[in-house]
Design an enzyme around this catalytic site. Structure first.
Site, PDB file in Angstrom:
ATOM      1  N   PRO A  45       4.735  52.239   6.647  1.00 53.32           N
ATOM      2  CA  PRO A  45       4.746  53.719   6.263  1.00 53.32           C
ATOM      3  C   PRO A  45       3.867  54.202   5.409  1.00 53.32           C
ATOM      4  O   PRO A  45       3.582  53.409   4.242  1.00 53.32           O
ATOM      5  CB  PRO A  45       6.274  53.929   5.815  1.00 53.32           C
ATOM      6  CG  PRO A  45       6.780  52.547   5.241  1.00 53.32           C
ATOM      7  CD  PRO A  45       6.014  51.428   6.332  1.00 53.32           C
ATOM      8  N   ASN A  46       3.379  55.397   5.588  1.00 49.31           N
ATOM      9  CA  ASN A  46       2.301  56.000   4.835  1.00 49.31           C
ATOM     10  C   ASN A  46       0.879  55.338   4.757  1.00 49.31           C
ATOM     11  O   ASN A  46      -0.107  56.199   4.445  1.00 49.31           O
ATOM     12  CB  ASN A  46       2.782  56.310   3.455  1.00 49.31           C
ATOM     13  CG  ASN A  46       4.216  56.928   3.260  1.00 49.31           C
ATOM     14  OD1 ASN A  46       4.387  57.967   3.949  1.00 49.31           O
ATOM     15  ND2 ASN A  46       5.059  56.293   2.739  1.00 49.31           N
TER      16      ASN A  46
ATOM     17  N   ARG B 121      -4.596  59.309   0.920  1.00 51.35           N
ATOM     18  CA  ARG B 121      -3.259  59.286  -0.023  1.00 51.35           C
ATOM     19  C   ARG B 121      -3.720  58.368  -1.074  1.00 51.35           C
ATOM     20  O   ARG B 121      -4.396  57.406  -1.306  1.00 51.35           O
ATOM     21  CB  ARG B 121      -2.413  58.362   1.180  1.00 51.35           C
ATOM     22  CG  ARG B 121      -1.319  57.683   0.266  1.00 51.35           C
ATOM     23  CD  ARG B 121      -0.472  56.700   0.924  1.00 51.35           C
ATOM     24  NE  ARG B 121       0.605  56.107   0.253  1.00 51.35           N
ATOM     25  CZ  ARG B 121       1.105  54.941   0.381  1.00 51.35           C
ATOM     26  NH1 ARG B 121       0.763  53.952   1.200  1.00 51.35           N
ATOM     27  NH2 ARG B 121       2.175  54.423  -0.220  1.00 51.35           N
TER      28      ARG B 121
ATOM     29  N   TYR C 212      -5.490  53.740  -3.546  1.00 48.61           N
ATOM     30  CA  TYR C 212      -5.652  53.186  -2.230  1.00 48.61           C
ATOM     31  C   TYR C 212      -7.142  53.359  -1.761  1.00 48.61           C
ATOM     32  O   TYR C 212      -7.564  52.630  -0.644  1.00 48.61           O
ATOM     33  CB  TYR C 212      -4.800  53.522  -1.311  1.00 48.61           C
ATOM     34  CG  TYR C 212      -3.166  53.517  -1.604  1.00 48.61           C
ATOM     35  CD1 TYR C 212      -2.782  51.954  -1.599  1.00 48.61           C
ATOM     36  CD2 TYR C 212      -2.414  54.274  -1.904  1.00 48.61           C
ATOM     37  CE1 TYR C 212      -1.478  51.786  -1.996  1.00 48.61           C
ATOM     38  CE2 TYR C 212      -1.118  54.170  -2.378  1.00 48.61           C
ATOM     39  CZ  TYR C 212      -0.688  52.857  -2.266  1.00 48.61           C
ATOM     40  OH  TYR C 212       0.680  52.478  -2.394  1.00 48.61           O
TER      41      TYR C 212
ATOM     42  N   ASN D  93       1.017  44.722   6.230  1.00 50.09           N
ATOM     43  CA  ASN D  93       1.189  45.283   5.240  1.00 50.09           C
ATOM     44  C   ASN D  93       2.325  46.418   5.409  1.00 50.09           C
ATOM     45  O   ASN D  93       2.228  47.383   6.061  1.00 50.09           O
ATOM     46  CB  ASN D  93       0.001  46.146   4.831  1.00 50.09           C
ATOM     47  CG  ASN D  93       0.213  46.957   3.345  1.00 50.09           C
ATOM     48  OD1 ASN D  93       1.358  47.082   3.014  1.00 50.09           O
ATOM     49  ND2 ASN D  93      -0.964  47.498   3.080  1.00 50.09           N
TER      50      ASN D  93
ATOM     51  N   ALA E 139       5.948  50.425   1.666  1.00 48.49           N
ATOM     52  CA  ALA E 139       7.296  50.424   0.837  1.00 48.49           C
ATOM     53  C   ALA E 139       8.397  49.711   1.550  1.00 48.49           C
ATOM     54  O   ALA E 139       9.217  49.114   0.773  1.00 48.49           O
ATOM     55  CB  ALA E 139       7.821  51.963   0.674  1.00 48.49           C
TER      56      ALA E 139
ATOM     57  N   GLU F  34       1.124  38.472   4.146  1.00 49.90           N
ATOM     58  CA  GLU F  34       1.340  39.655   3.602  1.00 49.90           C
ATOM     59  C   GLU F  34       0.164  40.148   2.692  1.00 49.90           C
ATOM     60  O   GLU F  34      -0.492  39.663   1.864  1.00 49.90           O
ATOM     61  CB  GLU F  34       2.581  39.510   2.667  1.00 49.90           C
ATOM     62  CG  GLU F  34       3.055  40.634   1.890  1.00 49.90           C
ATOM     63  CD  GLU F  34       4.267  40.478   0.973  1.00 49.90           C
ATOM     64  OE1 GLU F  34       4.743  39.261   1.134  1.00 49.90           O
ATOM     65  OE2 GLU F  34       4.559  41.143   0.253  1.00 49.90           O
TER      66      GLU F  34
ATOM     67  N   HIS G 255      -1.277  43.645   0.475  1.00 48.50           N
ATOM     68  CA  HIS G 255      -1.207  44.881  -0.269  1.00 48.50           C
ATOM     69  C   HIS G 255      -2.475  45.370  -0.753  1.00 48.50           C
ATOM     70  O   HIS G 255      -3.251  44.488  -1.422  1.00 48.50           O
ATOM     71  CB  HIS G 255      -0.044  44.867  -1.387  1.00 48.50           C
ATOM     72  CG  HIS G 255       1.271  44.445  -0.853  1.00 48.50           C
ATOM     73  ND1 HIS G 255       1.945  45.596  -0.053  1.00 48.50           N
ATOM     74  CD2 HIS G 255       1.875  43.484  -0.963  1.00 48.50           C
ATOM     75  CE1 HIS G 255       2.966  44.682   0.259  1.00 48.50           C
ATOM     76  NE2 HIS G 255       2.847  43.554  -0.254  1.00 48.50           N
TER      77      HIS G 255
ATOM     78  N   ARG H 267       1.742  47.768 -10.997  1.00 49.77           N
ATOM     79  CA  ARG H 267       2.184  49.143 -10.860  1.00 49.77           C
ATOM     80  C   ARG H 267       3.774  49.033 -11.126  1.00 49.77           C
ATOM     81  O   ARG H 267       4.165  48.043 -12.095  1.00 49.77           O
ATOM     82  CB  ARG H 267       1.904  49.399  -9.397  1.00 49.77           C
ATOM     83  CG  ARG H 267       0.489  49.451  -9.156  1.00 49.77           C
ATOM     84  CD  ARG H 267       0.356  49.810  -7.743  1.00 49.77           C
ATOM     85  NE  ARG H 267       0.802  51.258  -7.246  1.00 49.77           N
ATOM     86  CZ  ARG H 267       1.045  51.856  -6.170  1.00 49.77           C
ATOM     87  NH1 ARG H 267       0.632  51.058  -5.134  1.00 49.77           N
ATOM     88  NH2 ARG H 267       1.449  53.013  -5.965  1.00 49.77           N
TER      89      ARG H 267
HETATM   90  C1  DQA Z   1       1.199  48.906  -0.668  1.00 53.74           C
HETATM   91  C2  DQA Z   1       1.986  49.025  -1.523  1.00 53.74           C
HETATM   92  C3  DQA Z   1       3.462  49.516  -1.852  1.00 53.74           C
HETATM   93  O1  DQA Z   1       4.137  49.498  -2.983  1.00 53.74           O
HETATM   94  C4  DQA Z   1       3.304  50.774  -1.163  1.00 53.74           C
HETATM   95  O2  DQA Z   1       4.511  51.460  -0.999  1.00 53.74           O
HETATM   96  C5  DQA Z   1       2.427  51.345  -0.273  1.00 53.74           C
HETATM   97  C6  DQA Z   1       1.291  50.239  -0.022  1.00 53.74           C
HETATM   98  C7  DQA Z   1      -0.335  48.668  -0.920  1.00 53.74           C
HETATM   99  O3  DQA Z   1      -1.086  48.399   0.285  1.00 53.74           O
HETATM  100  O4  DQA Z   1      -0.790  48.600  -2.021  1.00 53.74           O
HETATM  101  O5  DQA Z   1       2.838  51.741   0.809  1.00 53.74           O
HETATM  102  O6  DQA Z   1       1.761  48.015   0.401  1.00 53.74           O
END
Ligand code: DQA
Length: 153
Positions: A19-20, A27, A32, A83, A86, A107, A109, A116
């Site tokens: 998501p997102n 964003r 990011y 990735n 959230a 995994e 990020h 954070r």
């Molecule tokens: C994320 C880190 C997560 O905490 C966050 O909710 C994201 C992006 C990252 O790529 O740094 O959506 O996965």
């Protein structure tokens, strides 16, 4: 968003974004960066191709879609780069899907989640992934491909 590159000798990598992450580029750029999800897909697919893999890049904002994509990877992919955004911090369902298919998984990020908020420090996915890459920006996807390149036959 889904993109697939042509088949190749070593098989396909599933590159899954949650998501997102479709909003990458606009964003919270201070966290990011300015690269878009298409840039990520291009970078990861190029790294995969250089290592002899094809790549299927899927992004969804929906937990069940991510679970379905992981299930579909069984028999079609040789490794997963995920990735989960959230959902990393909330989803037992995605963790169980990764454990169920048993494919090598990395995994990723983009941000350094450990620098954070406290709620980002715990990942349900890390215990069922073979490697975890955080804080390397979108370069983390290339590092994940590199890990799979070195560890897969
Ligand atoms: C994320 C880190 C997560 O905490 C966050 O909710 C994201 C992006 C990252 O790529 O740094 O959506 O996965």
């Amino acid at each position: 968003m889904t993109s697939t590159t042509a088949g190749s000798a070593r098989g396909s990598l599933l590159i899954l974004n949650g998501p997102n992450l479709n909003l990458l580029g606009t964003r919270e750029p201070a966290i990011y960066g300015s690269a878009t999800l298409d840039d990520v897909a291009d970078l990861a697919a190029a790294a995969a191709a250089a290592a002899g893999f094809s790549a299927e890049c899927i992004q969804s904002n929906h937990e069940g879609d991510l679970v379905d994509a992981i299930h579909a990877a069984r028999g079609t992919a040789v490794g997963i780069i995920i990735n989960a955004g959230a959902y990393t911090h909330t989803s037992v369902a995605i963790r169980d899907a990764l454990a169920a298919v048993g494919l090598p998984a990395v995994e990723v990020h983009i941000s350094n989640v450990h620098r954070r908020e406290e709620f980002r420090h715990h990942s349900y996915l890390s215990p069922v992934c073979d490697a975890v890459i955080v804080g390397a920006g979108i370069h983390g996807y290339e590092l994940a491909v590199s890990y799979l390149d070195k560890t897969l036959a």
